[in-house]
Design an enzyme around this catalytic site. Sequence first.
Site, short mmCIF file in Angstrom:
data_model
loop_
_atom_site.label_atom_id
_atom_site.label_comp_id
_atom_site.label_asym_id
_atom_site.label_seq_id
_atom_site.Cartn_x
_atom_site.Cartn_y
_atom_site.Cartn_z
N SER A 82 0.86 -1.18 0.00
CA SER A 82 0.00 0.00 0.00
C SER A 82 0.90 1.24 0.00
O SER A 82 2.08 1.15 0.37
CB SER A 82 -0.84 0.00 1.29
OG SER A 82 -1.49 1.24 1.48
N TYR A 130 -2.20 -1.19 10.37
CA TYR A 130 -2.13 -1.32 8.90
C TYR A 130 -0.79 -0.79 8.38
O TYR A 130 -0.13 -1.44 7.56
CB TYR A 130 -3.31 -0.55 8.30
CG TYR A 130 -3.52 -0.73 6.82
CD1 TYR A 130 -4.29 -1.80 6.34
CD2 TYR A 130 -3.01 0.17 5.89
CE1 TYR A 130 -4.52 -1.96 4.97
CE2 TYR A 130 -3.24 0.02 4.53
CZ TYR A 130 -4.00 -1.04 4.08
OH TYR A 130 -4.21 -1.19 2.73
P1 NAD Z 1 -11.46 -6.13 -0.16
O1 NAD Z 1 -12.08 -6.03 1.19
O2 NAD Z 1 -12.30 -5.95 -1.37
O3 NAD Z 1 -10.71 -7.52 -0.35
C1 NAD Z 1 -10.07 -8.17 0.68
C2 NAD Z 1 -10.08 -9.65 0.39
O4 NAD Z 1 -9.42 -10.32 1.46
C3 NAD Z 1 -11.50 -10.24 0.30
O5 NAD Z 1 -11.52 -11.27 -0.67
C4 NAD Z 1 -11.69 -10.84 1.70
O6 NAD Z 1 -12.64 -11.89 1.73
C5 NAD Z 1 -10.28 -11.34 1.96
N1 NAD Z 1 -10.01 -11.58 3.34
C6 NAD Z 1 -10.19 -10.76 4.41
N2 NAD Z 1 -9.83 -11.40 5.53
C7 NAD Z 1 -9.40 -12.63 5.15
C8 NAD Z 1 -8.90 -13.75 5.87
N3 NAD Z 1 -8.76 -13.75 7.20
N4 NAD Z 1 -8.57 -14.85 5.16
C9 NAD Z 1 -8.72 -14.89 3.81
N5 NAD Z 1 -9.19 -13.86 3.10
C10 NAD Z 1 -9.53 -12.75 3.78
O7 NAD Z 1 -10.25 -5.10 -0.11
P2 NAD Z 1 -9.22 -4.57 -1.21
O8 NAD Z 1 -9.26 -3.10 -1.13
O9 NAD Z 1 -9.39 -5.25 -2.50
O10 NAD Z 1 -7.86 -5.03 -0.52
C11 NAD Z 1 -6.97 -5.97 -1.08
C12 NAD Z 1 -5.56 -5.64 -0.64
O11 NAD Z 1 -5.20 -4.37 -1.19
C13 NAD Z 1 -5.40 -5.50 0.87
O12 NAD Z 1 -4.18 -6.08 1.26
C14 NAD Z 1 -5.38 -4.01 1.08
O13 NAD Z 1 -4.68 -3.66 2.23
C15 NAD Z 1 -4.67 -3.57 -0.17
N6 NAD Z 1 -4.86 -2.15 -0.51
C16 NAD Z 1 -6.09 -1.66 -0.78
C17 NAD Z 1 -6.22 -0.31 -1.12
C18 NAD Z 1 -7.53 0.30 -1.46
O14 NAD Z 1 -7.58 1.53 -1.60
N7 NAD Z 1 -8.59 -0.45 -1.62
C19 NAD Z 1 -5.08 0.50 -1.15
C20 NAD Z 1 -3.85 -0.05 -0.86
C21 NAD Z 1 -3.74 -1.39 -0.55
#
Ligand code: NAD
Length: 256
Positions: free
Chosen positions: A138, A151
């Site tokens: 991130s 985080y």
């Molecule tokens: P999201 O909530 O859409 O997806 C998260 C996924 O992780 C889902 O499939 C959820 O079911 C799964 N998950 C959560 N807890 C879990 C567990 N204990 N075991 C297995 N699966 C689990 O969120 P996202 O935004 O797509 O996030 C994906 C990654 O991207 C994360 O690591 C997040 O930190 C990172 N990220 C997101 C953003 C953003 O702006 N959305 C920015 C930077 C980084």
Amino acid sequence: MLTGKTALITGSTSGIGLGIARVMAMHGANIVLNGFGDVNAAKRTLAEFDCTVGYHDADMSKPEEIAAMIKYAEMEMGGIDILVNNAGIQHVAPIDEFPVERWDAVIAINLSSAFHTTRLLLPAMKARRWGRIINVASAHGLVASANKSAYVAAKHGLVGMTKAVALETATTAITCNAICPGWVLTPLVQKQVDARAVLDGVDNEEAKRRLLGEKQPSLQFTTPAQLGELAVFLCSPAADNIRGAAINVDGGWLAQ
Ligand code: NAD
């Protein structure tokens, strides 16, 4: 380009993980999905592509379930060539009010899970003499924001681990890199948009504008598809010597 390769993408039932899975499938990879969201909807998203799709429901906070998922991938999917450590959760609170259980969960899912998948898959990648490990970190892997201590700690840790793994594999055809997105409009971020709308007494669109306005100069969300294309590039021969990089895709967040 990825025909004959199999990718395991953790947390891929929604958001960025599903976006990466979709673009990898579009480029011919077989996919192992994981996550707690709507698995059938995720599978439908991939149905238009000519690839094999597997799923394992491992809870990424539990090392023994992660080990079971790796075994499943080896037995049922013929092994993993591309590992995308993407599963992640967020919790927002000042550190002196941060619930201990939430801290432990964020560190386990956002950081330790990548340690477990990597340690368990690396021997087979070495034996196959090729591999890609892509850690979805991130912007918060490179800079901090208030009220996100767990985080920020987990994502900085993941960027650090990426560098260590890249050094340990530097003379092999296995690479390890991190992708560092800024704001991407996924369920994880929609929760923060909702909280902002309530806090400021504004509607959904205005809450999004305010979140973007604070951090992301482009005022545009990055899309999961854009991150998927970057992940595919990192799997290409052009990226053979990109090692230990933390690539920010953040609309200028870190340029400030
Ligand atoms: P999201 O909530 O859409 O997806 C998260 C996924 O992780 C889902 O499939 C959820 O079911 C799964 N998950 C959560 N807890 C879990 C567990 N204990 N075991 C297995 N699966 C689990 O969120 P996202 O935004 O797509 O996030 C994906 C990654 O991207 C994360 O690591 C997040 O930190 C990172 N990220 C997101 C953003 C953003 O702006 N959305 C920015 C930077 C980084």
